[in-house]
Scaffold this motif. Structure first.
Motif, PDB file in Angstrom:
ATOM      1  N   THR A 108      55.342  -0.825 110.668  1.00  0.00           N
ATOM      2  CA  THR A 108      54.754  -2.605 109.987  1.00  0.00           C
ATOM      3  C   THR A 108      54.810  -3.143 110.710  1.00  0.00           C
ATOM      4  OG1 THR A 108      56.534  -3.136 108.844  1.00  0.00           O
ATOM      5  CG2 THR A 108      55.747  -1.576 107.607  1.00  0.00           C
ATOM      6  N   GLY A 109      54.238  -4.260 110.720  1.00  0.00           N
ATOM      7  CA  GLY A 109      53.745  -5.527 110.921  1.00  0.00           C
ATOM      8  C   GLY A 109      54.801  -6.265 111.619  1.00  0.00           C
ATOM      9  N   TYR A 110      55.997  -6.077 109.970  1.00  0.00           N
ATOM     10  CA  TYR A 110      57.029  -7.572 109.083  1.00  0.00           C
ATOM     11  C   TYR A 110      57.581  -6.318 110.053  1.00  0.00           C
ATOM     12  CZ  TYR A 110      60.114  -9.708 106.843  1.00  0.00           C
ATOM     13  OH  TYR A 110      61.283 -10.411 106.566  1.00  0.00           O
ATOM     14  N   ASN A 113      57.556  -7.542 114.490  1.00  0.00           N
ATOM     15  CA  ASN A 113      57.507  -9.052 114.202  1.00  0.00           C
ATOM     16  C   ASN A 113      58.779  -9.008 114.409  1.00  0.00           C
ATOM     17  OD1 ASN A 113      54.653 -10.048 115.086  1.00  0.00           O
ATOM     18  ND2 ASN A 113      54.870 -10.406 112.868  1.00  0.00           N
ATOM     19  N   HIS A 134      53.123 -16.844 109.956  1.00  0.00           N
ATOM     20  CA  HIS A 134      53.555 -15.508 108.871  1.00  0.00           C
ATOM     21  C   HIS A 134      55.321 -15.478 108.836  1.00  0.00           C
ATOM     22  CE1 HIS A 134      53.557 -11.910 107.443  1.00  0.00           C
ATOM     23  NE2 HIS A 134      52.980 -11.544 106.684  1.00  0.00           N
ATOM     24  N   SER A 136      56.670 -13.083 108.653  1.00  0.00           N
ATOM     25  CA  SER A 136      57.223 -12.324 109.583  1.00  0.00           C
ATOM     26  C   SER A 136      58.325 -12.330 111.046  1.00  0.00           C
ATOM     27  CB  SER A 136      57.152 -11.285 108.950  1.00  0.00           C
ATOM     28  OG  SER A 136      55.040 -11.221 110.000  1.00  0.00           O
ATOM     29  N   ASP A 176      50.249 -17.097 114.958  1.00  0.00           N
ATOM     30  CA  ASP A 176      49.910 -16.250 114.719  1.00  0.00           C
ATOM     31  C   ASP A 176      48.194 -16.693 115.272  1.00  0.00           C
ATOM     32  OD1 ASP A 176      51.419 -16.364 111.691  1.00  0.00           O
ATOM     33  OD2 ASP A 176      49.264 -16.648 110.997  1.00  0.00           O
ATOM     34  N   SER A 180      47.294 -16.382 107.832  1.00  0.00           N
ATOM     35  CA  SER A 180      47.000 -15.876 107.615  1.00  0.00           C
ATOM     36  C   SER A 180      46.227 -16.791 105.794  1.00  0.00           C
ATOM     37  CB  SER A 180      47.850 -15.438 107.204  1.00  0.00           C
ATOM     38  OG  SER A 180      48.983 -15.499 107.037  1.00  0.00           O
ATOM     39  N   ASP A 205      50.039 -12.824 117.527  1.00  0.00           N
ATOM     40  CA  ASP A 205      50.022 -12.575 115.999  1.00  0.00           C
ATOM     41  C   ASP A 205      48.972 -12.008 116.160  1.00  0.00           C
ATOM     42  OD1 ASP A 205      50.024 -10.538 113.830  1.00  0.00           O
ATOM     43  OD2 ASP A 205      51.745 -11.588 113.305  1.00  0.00           O
ATOM     44  N   ALA A 207      47.312 -10.541 113.447  1.00  0.00           N
ATOM     45  CA  ALA A 207      47.047  -9.470 112.398  1.00  0.00           C
ATOM     46  C   ALA A 207      45.344  -9.488 111.921  1.00  0.00           C
ATOM     47  CB  ALA A 207      47.270  -9.942 111.738  1.00  0.00           C
ATOM     48  N   HIS A 208      45.288 -10.767 111.692  1.00  0.00           N
ATOM     49  CA  HIS A 208      44.058 -10.978 111.224  1.00  0.00           C
ATOM     50  C   HIS A 208      42.542 -11.327 112.448  1.00  0.00           C
ATOM     51  CE1 HIS A 208      45.591 -11.337 107.155  1.00  0.00           C
ATOM     52  NE2 HIS A 208      46.596 -11.941 107.630  1.00  0.00           N
ATOM     53  N   THR A 237      48.180  -5.928 113.481  1.00  0.00           N
ATOM     54  CA  THR A 237      48.207  -4.513 112.447  1.00  0.00           C
ATOM     55  C   THR A 237      47.163  -3.893 112.514  1.00  0.00           C
ATOM     56  OG1 THR A 237      47.481  -6.295 110.333  1.00  0.00           O
ATOM     57  CG2 THR A 237      49.943  -6.520 111.738  1.00  0.00           C
ATOM     58  N   LYS A 240      44.989  -4.366 108.007  1.00  0.00           N
ATOM     59  CA  LYS A 240      43.760  -5.068 107.760  1.00  0.00           C
ATOM     60  C   LYS A 240      42.625  -4.130 108.123  1.00  0.00           C
ATOM     61  CE  LYS A 240      47.644  -8.113 106.524  1.00  0.00           C
ATOM     62  NZ  LYS A 240      48.575  -8.911 107.240  1.00  0.00           N
ATOM     63  N   GLY A 246      50.453   0.604 109.184  1.00  0.00           N
ATOM     64  CA  GLY A 246      51.223   0.561 110.423  1.00  0.00           C
ATOM     65  C   GLY A 246      51.121  -1.014 111.359  1.00  0.00           C
TER      66      GLY A 246
HETATM   67  C1  LIG Z   1      49.881  -8.902 106.888  1.00  0.00           C
HETATM   68  C2  LIG Z   1      50.985 -10.033 108.574  1.00  0.00           C
HETATM   69  C3  LIG Z   1      51.362  -9.194 109.078  1.00  0.00           C
HETATM   70  C4  LIG Z   1      52.476  -7.946 108.408  1.00  0.00           C
HETATM   71  O1  LIG Z   1      51.610  -6.970 108.774  1.00  0.00           O
HETATM   72  P1  LIG Z   1      52.112  -5.802 108.335  1.00  0.00           P
HETATM   73  O2  LIG Z   1      51.805  -4.231 108.670  1.00  0.00           O
HETATM   74  O3  LIG Z   1      51.794  -6.189 106.119  1.00  0.00           O
HETATM   75  O4  LIG Z   1      53.975  -5.324 107.317  1.00  0.00           O
HETATM   76  C5  LIG Z   1      52.311 -10.107 110.063  1.00  0.00           C
HETATM   77  N1  LIG Z   1      51.399 -11.168 110.493  1.00  0.00           N
HETATM   78  C6  LIG Z   1      50.895 -11.590 109.896  1.00  0.00           C
HETATM   79  C7  LIG Z   1      50.171 -12.866 110.781  1.00  0.00           C
HETATM   80  C8  LIG Z   1      50.264 -10.964 108.385  1.00  0.00           C
HETATM   81  O5  LIG Z   1      48.990 -11.149 108.415  1.00  0.00           O
END
Ligand SMILES: *Cc1c(COP(=O)(O)O)cnc(C)c1O
Length: 389
Positions: A108-110, A113, A134, A136, A176, A180, A205, A207-208, A237, A240, A246
């Motif tokens: 996972t992203g959590y 990180n 975030h 994490s 980030d 997020s 990070d 993720a978005h 991540t 999303k 993952g």
């Molecule tokens: C959602 C998110 C995560 C966590 O990712 P997961 O795979 O859902 O655990 C980490 N960093 C950011 C910026 C996020 O938005």
């Protein structure tokens, strides 16, 4: 004697009184623009499935065939015997996609990180984080035991002051890419310059941003043409825009080798199911090939902002698919979310501690699959609920 749970009850009561109580909604349909909850069809404006790939037939098919081929469970951690060929292929494709030497899958992203930050830093080091990072990333910083410093949101000068005052050994700047809960972009170019000036590592990070921004969805860093040299540590991540599950870290050979040896959330956990990796490979192909999804999303974002502005809604300074409306009071945000629900729209009220005290908001997210009519319908509902008042 039984231990007393009175304190727990009190805590829950207090959360309720402050409008901070959270409950889960049980979804009885695939993720998508329309979801079924409690037998009702709602138009979904809170998913991170920005490109509409979570329920895409090609992704489902890849998942099914891989389950036939590899079974369901991965059997063990990557370092024992859980690292399958399809994990390996996905890592190579993600490295190429992000323009990095190598990529490493995390469950996972959590976990990515907390794993990266605590693998890189120890007590004699320093970590510098944007206030709005975030959870994490913040947790990873705390877990590492390094000197933990936050800087004001997007404030390069404040960060610079913090860095100059630091006597830490290794320094890591963490942000980030797209925030997020706010949807705005980190000043990644300036962060890259500053990190070089002060000889600090930089971790972004995205993720978005991955899948959504940049040529072929290669992310925020690609959008600004920032290479591995500029930003040595990139986290992405897969739950999303990729619509699967993952995460991964991308960077140099040495970085990835070190993580394999030292990231505890990589080492001491079962590998992702191989079928998830196969589904993500299918999704990566769609992300790269189908530019129309990004074009469509960008068009909807513009349309939403233009109309919301005309209605006098409290837009935030975001150009991305995350379009929060600032409400302030938690109870009020919750009521608004409930009013929208009554009108057939699913929009979540984001409250502390996810966001700062007094900055509760409706976090509206757009998807490439929304129609203009659906967005217009949401705007009418927001107007009716008097989100401004
Ligand atoms: C959602 C998110 C995560 C966590 O990712 P997961 O795979 O859902 O655990 C980490 N960093 C950011 C910026 C996020 O938005």
């Amino acid at each position: 004697m039984q231990p007393s749970f009175a304190d727990i009850k009190d805590q829950l009561l207090a959360l309720n009184q402050q409008g901070l109580y959270r409950s889960r909604r049980v979804v009885d349909s695939p993720q998508g623009i329309e979801v079924i909850i409690d037998g009702r069809k709602l138009i979904n404006f809170c998913s991170n499935d920005y490109l509409g790939l979570a329920n895409h037939p090609a992704v489902i098919k890849a998942f099914q065939s891989a389950a036939e081929q590899y079974g369901v469970g991965s059997g063990s951690a990557h370092l024992i015997c859980g690292h399958s060929k399809v994990h390996h292929q996905l890592e190579q494709e993600l490295a190429e996609f992000t323009g990095r030497d190598r990529a490493l899958l995390f469950s996972t992203g959590y976990m990515a990180n907390i794993g990266v930050i605590s693998a890189l830093l120890g007590r004699s080091d320093g970590v510098f984080e944007d206030r709005l990072n975030h959870a994490s990333l913040l947790d990873g910083g705390l877990l590492s035991g390094a000197q933990f410093k936050r800087y004001r949101h997007g404030d390069i000068e404040h960060l610079q002051t913090r860095l100059q005052a630091s006597k830490s050994n290794n320094k890591l700047i963490v942000s980030d890419g797209v925030f997020s809960m706010d949807g705005d972009l980190a000043p990644v170019k300036k962060l890259a310059e500053l990190s070089q000036q002060v000889d600090a590592w930089l971790m972004i990070d995205d993720a978005h941003g991955l899948g959504v921004l940049g040529d072929q969805g290669r992310g925020l860093l690609a959008h600004y043409q920032l290479s591995q040299n500029d930003v040595p540590i990139l986290v992405g991540t897969l739950g999303k825009a990729f619509g699967t599950f993952g995460a991964f870290v991308a960077g140099s050979e040495d970085l990835i080798e070190l993580l394999i040896h030292k990231a505890r959330s990589y080492i001491y956990t079962t590998a992702l199911p191989p079928a998830i990796a196969a589904a993500t490979r299918a999704s990566l192909k769609l992300v790269m090939a189908e530019q129309w999804r990004r074009d469509r999303l960008a068009e909807l974002v513009q349309y939403f902002r233009r109309s919301a502005e005309q209605l006098g809604l409290a837009l935030m300074s975001s150009t991305t698919a995350i379009q929060p409306l600032l409400i302030g009071d938690s109870q009020r945000a919750l009521e608004l979310s409930q009013q929208l629900w009554a009108q057939g729209y699913l929009v979540s009220a984001i409250r502390p501690p996810t966001v700062a005290q007094g900055s509760a908001r409706l976090r509206i997210t757009l998807s490439a699959l929304h129609s203009h009519e659906q967005v217009e319908g949401l705007l009418v509902a927001l107007d009716k609920s008097q989100v401004t008042g």
